[in-house]
Structures are given as structure tokens and as C-alpha cells.
Enzyme design. Structure first.
Site, PDB file in Angstrom:
ATOM      1  CE1 TYR A 199     -85.790  53.385 -63.287  1.00 38.82           C
ATOM      2  CE2 TYR A 199     -86.778  53.880 -61.156  1.00 38.82           C
ATOM      3  CZ  TYR A 199     -86.909  53.597 -62.497  1.00 38.82           C
ATOM      4  OH  TYR A 199     -88.155  53.532 -63.066  1.00 38.82           O
TER       5      TYR A 199
ATOM      6  CG  ASP B 243     -94.359  57.791 -53.427  1.00 36.67           C
ATOM      7  OD1 ASP B 243     -94.285  56.566 -53.657  1.00 36.67           O
ATOM      8  OD2 ASP B 243     -94.754  58.600 -54.282  1.00 36.67           O
TER       9      ASP B 243
HETATM   10  P1  IMP Z   1     -91.739  53.832 -54.471  1.00 48.14           P
HETATM   11  O1  IMP Z   1     -93.015  54.169 -55.198  1.00 48.14           O
HETATM   12  O2  IMP Z   1     -91.355  54.845 -53.443  1.00 48.14           O
HETATM   13  O3  IMP Z   1     -91.703  52.438 -53.911  1.00 48.14           O
HETATM   14  O4  IMP Z   1     -90.530  53.889 -55.491  1.00 48.14           O
HETATM   15  C1  IMP Z   1     -90.665  54.093 -56.846  1.00 48.14           C
HETATM   16  C2  IMP Z   1     -89.601  53.355 -57.616  1.00 48.14           C
HETATM   17  O5  IMP Z   1     -88.430  54.149 -57.612  1.00 48.14           O
HETATM   18  C3  IMP Z   1     -89.222  52.007 -57.044  1.00 48.14           C
HETATM   19  O6  IMP Z   1     -89.904  50.980 -57.679  1.00 48.14           O
HETATM   20  C4  IMP Z   1     -87.747  51.899 -57.326  1.00 48.14           C
HETATM   21  O7  IMP Z   1     -87.584  51.223 -58.535  1.00 48.14           O
HETATM   22  C5  IMP Z   1     -87.298  53.335 -57.488  1.00 48.14           C
HETATM   23  N1  IMP Z   1     -86.513  53.774 -56.324  1.00 48.14           N
HETATM   24  C6  IMP Z   1     -86.955  54.384 -55.206  1.00 48.14           C
HETATM   25  N2  IMP Z   1     -85.950  54.633 -54.368  1.00 48.14           N
HETATM   26  C7  IMP Z   1     -84.856  54.144 -54.966  1.00 48.14           C
HETATM   27  C8  IMP Z   1     -83.491  54.071 -54.570  1.00 48.14           C
HETATM   28  O8  IMP Z   1     -83.067  54.481 -53.484  1.00 48.14           O
HETATM   29  N3  IMP Z   1     -82.657  53.510 -55.467  1.00 48.14           N
HETATM   30  C9  IMP Z   1     -83.075  53.020 -56.673  1.00 48.14           C
HETATM   31  N4  IMP Z   1     -84.321  53.045 -57.072  1.00 48.14           N
HETATM   32  C10 IMP Z   1     -85.219  53.603 -56.219  1.00 48.14           C
END
Ligand code: IMP
Length: 183
Positions: free
Chosen positions: A140, A63
Site C-alpha cells: 500500500y 505481521d
Molecule cells: P503481512 O501479512 O504482514 O505480510 O502484510 C499484510 C499486507 O499489508 C501485505 O501484503 C502488504 O500488502 C501490506 N503491508 C504491510 N506492510 C506494509 C508496508 O510497510 N507498506 C505497504 N504495505 C504494507
């Protein structure tokens, strides 16, 4: 050694493969788990346990979140929802005329096996760019410039990003744990 990675995000799998290298085989599994409302640590711990109970094989979930200082840590644990709604343009709009552009990414890997859950955490500091730049990566990446660089993650590309990213730092710790476990 095979690592089962429960995620729907192919970009995360690609990065995990680059970071873990040849020693470990990463296999994506698409088992969904409830994303409880809580800290990244709580979400990763809950998710890892949930998927392990279904799969009965050692598994990781990850996460992550994007934290902007001038927005008091927003979008943080709401990163996914915010990306899917206001997106990068919305974040840039919120930061219009804001000088302090400090931000960081954080990644929490939750690993679960028969002995329970272990968490591995990584963070990368940087700043929010003035405009979206670059075409690689996801989320991002086009608006985040890591400290010591003048390019966004999306301009640096996945190989360069994977030498310094939050995910790199978390997976390096996980790799050390796996090596220790093997020996
Ligand atoms: P998640 O809940 O871990 O899937 O990630 C939350 C959100 O953060 C995702 O929808 C991405 O938009 C953003 N995110 C997570 N990791 C990255 C990264 O390495 N680069 C850019 N955006 C990220």
C-alpha cells in the site's frame, strides 16, 4: 548479533536491515508458518512460536496491516488478501467521494526464544492519497501519505520511510529489548 527473520517478503528484510543498522545482522529464513485468523498480535505470537519450535534458534516474524478509518478499519487483518485481490485501485475506488481519508499502518513483531514470546508494536498515522503515487516500496506504499508529509511512502523511498514507519517504531522497541538483553 544475528537476528533470524522468518518472512517471504524481501522488502520487510530490507527495511529491518536499514532500521537495525550495523550492530545487528539480519538473516532472512524462509520457513512458512500458518497465518491463523486473528489480530496482528495473535498472528505474530503464533508464528514466532511455530518457527522457533522448528528452528530452535531465537527468531522474529512480523505481521502488519493497513487500517482505513472510513472503512471501519478495513482491510486491517485482511490486508494481504485485499492487496492481492482488489489492490490499491480497489481501495481508492472504495474511497471515491469520501472526504475522511485517515488511515494507519500497524506492525507487530513477534520474537521467540527459549523464554517464550515477546511482542513489539509500532503504528504510523496518515491518510490515503487520491491516486497511486511513487514507484518505491511495496504493498500500500503508493497510496499512503504519512502525517506531516505530502508524499506517499512510495515517493519518499525506503530510507525516508524507514525513519518514520510503523516498522521503524516496532523495530526500535525490539532493538532496545535486544540491547537490554545483551547487557
Ligand atoms: P503481512 O501479512 O504482514 O505480510 O502484510 C499484510 C499486507 O499489508 C501485505 O501484503 C502488504 O500488502 C501490506 N503491508 C504491510 N506492510 C506494509 C508496508 O510497510 N507498506 C505497504 N504495505 C504494507
Amino acid at each position: 548479533m544475528k537476528i533470524y527473520f522468518a518472512t517471504g517478503n524481501i522488502n520487510k528484510v530490507k527495511e529491518a536491515k536499514i532500521i537495525l543498522g550495523d550492530e545487528f545482522e539480519v538473516e532472512q529464513i524462509k520457513i512458512e508458518y500458518p497465518e491463523i485468523q486473528g489480530s496482528l498480535e495473535e498472528v505474530a505470537e503464533f508464528g514466532a512460536r511455530y518457527v522457533y519450535e522448528k528452528l530452535k534458534k531465537p527468531v522474529i516474524v512480523e505481521d502488519s496491516g493497513f487500517f482505513v478509518k472510513a472503512l471501519k478499519g478495513f482491510p486491517g487483518t485482511y490486508s494481504k488478501f485485499v492487496y492481492e485481490t482488489i489492490g490499491n485501485k480497489g481501495i481508492l475506488k472504495l474511497l471515491e467521494d469520501v472526504d475522511d481519508r485517515e488511515a494507519y499502518f500497524k506492525s507487530v513483531i513477534g520474537y521467540c526464544d527459549e523464554f517464550g514470546v515477546k511482542l513489539f508494536i509500532g503504528k504510523v498515522d496518515g491518510k490515503v492519497s487520491i491516486e497511486e503515487r511513487g514507484t518505491e516500496g511495496f504493498g500500500y506504499d503508493p497510496i499512503f501519505i504519512p502525517k506531516g508529509y505530502n508524499k506517499t511512502f512510495a515517493e519518499l523511498g525506503v530510507e525516508e520511510k524507514s525513519k518514520i514507519s510503523h516498522r521503524k517504531k516496532a523495530f526500535e522497541k525490539f532493538k532496545e529489548f535486544l540491547k537490554f538483553k545483551k547487557s
